[in-house]
Design a protein around this motif. Sequence first.
Motif, PDB file in Angstrom:
ATOM      1  N   ILE B  65       0.869  -1.171   0.000  1.00 55.21           N
ATOM      2  CA  ILE B  65       0.000   0.000   0.000  1.00 55.21           C
ATOM      3  C   ILE B  65       0.904   1.217   0.000  1.00 55.21           C
ATOM      4  N   HIS B  66       0.730   2.068  -0.967  1.00 56.24           N
ATOM      5  CA  HIS B  66       1.504   3.302  -0.993  1.00 56.24           C
ATOM      6  C   HIS B  66       0.533   4.465  -1.088  1.00 56.24           C
ATOM      7  N   ARG B  67       1.084   5.658  -1.089  1.00 50.54           N
ATOM      8  CA  ARG B  67       0.199   6.806  -1.004  1.00 50.54           C
ATOM      9  C   ARG B  67      -0.744   6.968  -2.190  1.00 50.54           C
ATOM     10  N   GLY B  68      -0.405   6.366  -3.278  1.00 54.18           N
ATOM     11  CA  GLY B  68      -1.292   6.524  -4.433  1.00 54.18           C
ATOM     12  C   GLY B  68      -2.348   5.441  -4.545  1.00 54.18           C
ATOM     13  N   THR B  69      -2.247   4.423  -3.696  1.00 50.93           N
ATOM     14  CA  THR B  69      -3.114   3.261  -3.872  1.00 50.93           C
ATOM     15  C   THR B  69      -4.589   3.592  -3.761  1.00 50.93           C
ATOM     16  N   LEU B  70      -4.969   4.240  -2.667  1.00 53.89           N
ATOM     17  CA  LEU B  70      -6.391   4.455  -2.429  1.00 53.89           C
ATOM     18  C   LEU B  70      -7.005   5.444  -3.413  1.00 53.89           C
ATOM     19  N   VAL B  71      -6.422   6.612  -3.511  1.00 58.65           N
ATOM     20  CA  VAL B  71      -7.002   7.628  -4.389  1.00 58.65           C
ATOM     21  C   VAL B  71      -6.946   7.177  -5.842  1.00 58.65           C
ATOM     22  N   GLY B  72      -5.820   6.558  -6.205  1.00 63.60           N
ATOM     23  CA  GLY B  72      -5.700   6.052  -7.574  1.00 63.60           C
ATOM     24  C   GLY B  72      -6.788   5.047  -7.881  1.00 63.60           C
ATOM     25  N   GLY B  73      -7.016   4.155  -6.921  1.00 68.13           N
ATOM     26  CA  GLY B  73      -8.058   3.152  -7.110  1.00 68.13           C
ATOM     27  C   GLY B  73      -9.424   3.795  -7.256  1.00 68.13           C
ATOM     28  N   TRP B 125       6.684   9.584  -3.945  1.00 68.52           N
ATOM     29  CA  TRP B 125       6.530   8.305  -3.288  1.00 68.52           C
ATOM     30  C   TRP B 125       6.692   7.237  -4.339  1.00 68.52           C
ATOM     31  N   SER B 126       7.097   6.068  -3.927  1.00 65.97           N
ATOM     32  CA  SER B 126       7.287   5.018  -4.914  1.00 65.97           C
ATOM     33  C   SER B 126       6.194   3.988  -4.755  1.00 65.97           C
ATOM     34  N   ALA B 127       5.970   3.238  -5.803  1.00 70.51           N
ATOM     35  CA  ALA B 127       4.877   2.270  -5.788  1.00 70.51           C
ATOM     36  C   ALA B 127       5.320   0.918  -5.258  1.00 70.51           C
TER      37      ALA B 127
END
Lengths: 222, 133, 87
Positions: B65-73, B125-127
């Motif tokens: 889980i990275h910072r882009g996971t939720l919003v990106g999803g 941030w990295s994925a």
Amino acid sequence: MIHHWPWWLGGLALAGVALTHWFVLGRQMAVSGRFTAIVNRWRFGAPDPSARALQSASRADLLAALQAATYAEFGAEEEASSSDASSTEPSAREREAPAAAAPIESSAAELPRVRTLAEHAVFLGSLVLGGLLSALLAGSLEFSLAPNGEIFAALFAKTPWSGALVLLVGGMLVGAGTRMAAGCTSGHGLCGVSRLQPGSLLATVAFFGAAVATAFVLRGLS
Amino acid sequence: MLGVVLGFALSRIGFSSWDEVHRMFTFESLRMFLAFVVGVTLLTLAWPVVRRFSATPPRWSARPIHRGTLVGGLLFGVGWALSGACPSIALVQLGEGQAAALFTLAGIFVGNWLYSWVHERYFRWSAGSCVDD
Amino acid sequence: MRHLFKRSDPARSTPPDDPTQLACPHARGCEMFELLRAAGTLKTWQIRYCGGNYHSCARHEMSAQGKPVPPNLLPSGQLLRFAGGDR
């Protein structure tokens, strides 16, 4: 008309393709990454040819290259800090001895292959072909500019271009979202979730949840 | 070549039809959702077997889980419900003759490009791994 | 819940230089890490780039910027090339 497959056949097909992808290509199946790679090529240019050149390097060459790089990075400082009692870096002797004694195991380490633009294009093109074949065999191939689906038409085709606009905006959200989350339904949804990867679980719940919510909103609007 | 099979399957399952996808998301038809669940279940059972019979441990990149996971999803989900397509589907639709999928595809490329620009400018941030899996 | 945020792929056997002990979140999947380990020169790089100051690693930095990381990029920012010069 395409007669859609029953759920069990669909499930089998999805799993089968994902597994075959792994066996044949050695990578997890993922599609959005291809789009990302293409955009990267566009934004950041072609990758440095040195990676490609090393691809065909012999084990000995690779080992030599790594040794040279290590010496280049640490060698000079090694001389300078040899009098530094608190230096934690091993001496040059220690560095070279284990390296000579431990040749690179054949499968343990290798440079991953950078896929070319052509390879990505071929894969994406083959998806198009798959769709073409399906429609062709079902006898329902027809080139229509109108977005398909009666529900879609009822919702969005108020003006000639409103449907196209919805697709464009929707596509932009898909493009940005899949890059941000680093995966799409195949990468995260199928492969990530089945491997119980936390990022994939969250992403899949997020996108299914958001899609369901949006669909209900759309239905409420109609 | 493998993509042909995937494209064919996605088309036959019904993912390339906006209406079918909409029915899935509004729970009117659980067929495709079930197909997805079955697919995932089969894979969950299959991967450990694959690992066991692999000569070397497979190097599958982690997906933390990275910072882009939720919003990106979330963004992806909204986009999918609107366009009826995820990246692979847009291509399948094109193959079926849905020329309108060109708009979806254009959108995907533009969206991906825009996000790349925004991330480079504003985010760090990295994925989860430095290599594409 | 914290365990969700750690990489936990049981397929990987724990090697002597255990990357899970390192601060850099990429260590487990980093191809260059594996390459350096195979060449036996890992420790020197690891101490400088994979510990608490992993932000100085060029690979991690590029990845964090959302850029494609060349497979032969060394943590120092140099590209790995043939020892005798490019061919």
